[in-house]
Design a protein around this motif. Structure first.
Motif, PDB file in Angstrom:
ATOM      1  N   ARG A  19       8.020  -7.992   4.247  1.00 23.72           N
ATOM      2  CA  ARG A  19       7.830  -7.014   3.186  1.00 23.72           C
ATOM      3  C   ARG A  19       6.702  -7.447   2.247  1.00 23.72           C
ATOM      4  O   ARG A  19       5.919  -6.621   1.789  1.00 23.72           O
ATOM      5  CB  ARG A  19       9.127  -6.865   2.414  1.00 23.72           C
ATOM      6  N   LYS A  71       3.328  -6.792   3.861  1.00 21.62           N
ATOM      7  CA  LYS A  71       3.010  -5.368   3.815  1.00 21.62           C
ATOM      8  C   LYS A  71       2.478  -4.976   2.439  1.00 21.62           C
ATOM      9  O   LYS A  71       1.526  -4.206   2.323  1.00 21.62           O
ATOM     10  CB  LYS A  71       4.249  -4.542   4.154  1.00 21.62           C
ATOM     11  N   LYS A  72       3.090  -5.542   1.378  1.00 26.15           N
ATOM     12  CA  LYS A  72       2.622  -5.264   0.023  1.00 26.15           C
ATOM     13  C   LYS A  72       1.207  -5.787  -0.181  1.00 26.15           C
ATOM     14  O   LYS A  72       0.367  -5.123  -0.785  1.00 26.15           O
ATOM     15  CB  LYS A  72       3.561  -5.886  -1.011  1.00 26.15           C
TER      16      LYS A  72
END
Length: 58
Positions: A5, A8-9
């Motif tokens: 995650r 992805k950020k």
């Protein structure tokens, strides 16, 4: 493998804003700990005790 995650950020920020956050990391490209070679007595003790546990009687 799936991307985390956090990655992805980071990719989203890089795509939209153009700011590469990974460049702010302060990582060294070299090893920071001191390496020392074994002394003669340490080498001899290592060879002496290396396979000692295999031949013990149980």
């Amino acid at each position: 493998m799936a991307q985390s995650r956090a990655k992805k950020k980071r990719m989203h920020i890089k795509r939209t804003v153009g700011k590469d956050v990974e460049k702010n990391r302060q990582s060294n490209s070299f090893s920071t700990h001191e390496r020392t070679t074994k002394t003669k007595t340490e080498k001899l003790m290592h060879d002496f005790t290396k396979h000692k546990k295999q031949y013990k009687d149980n």
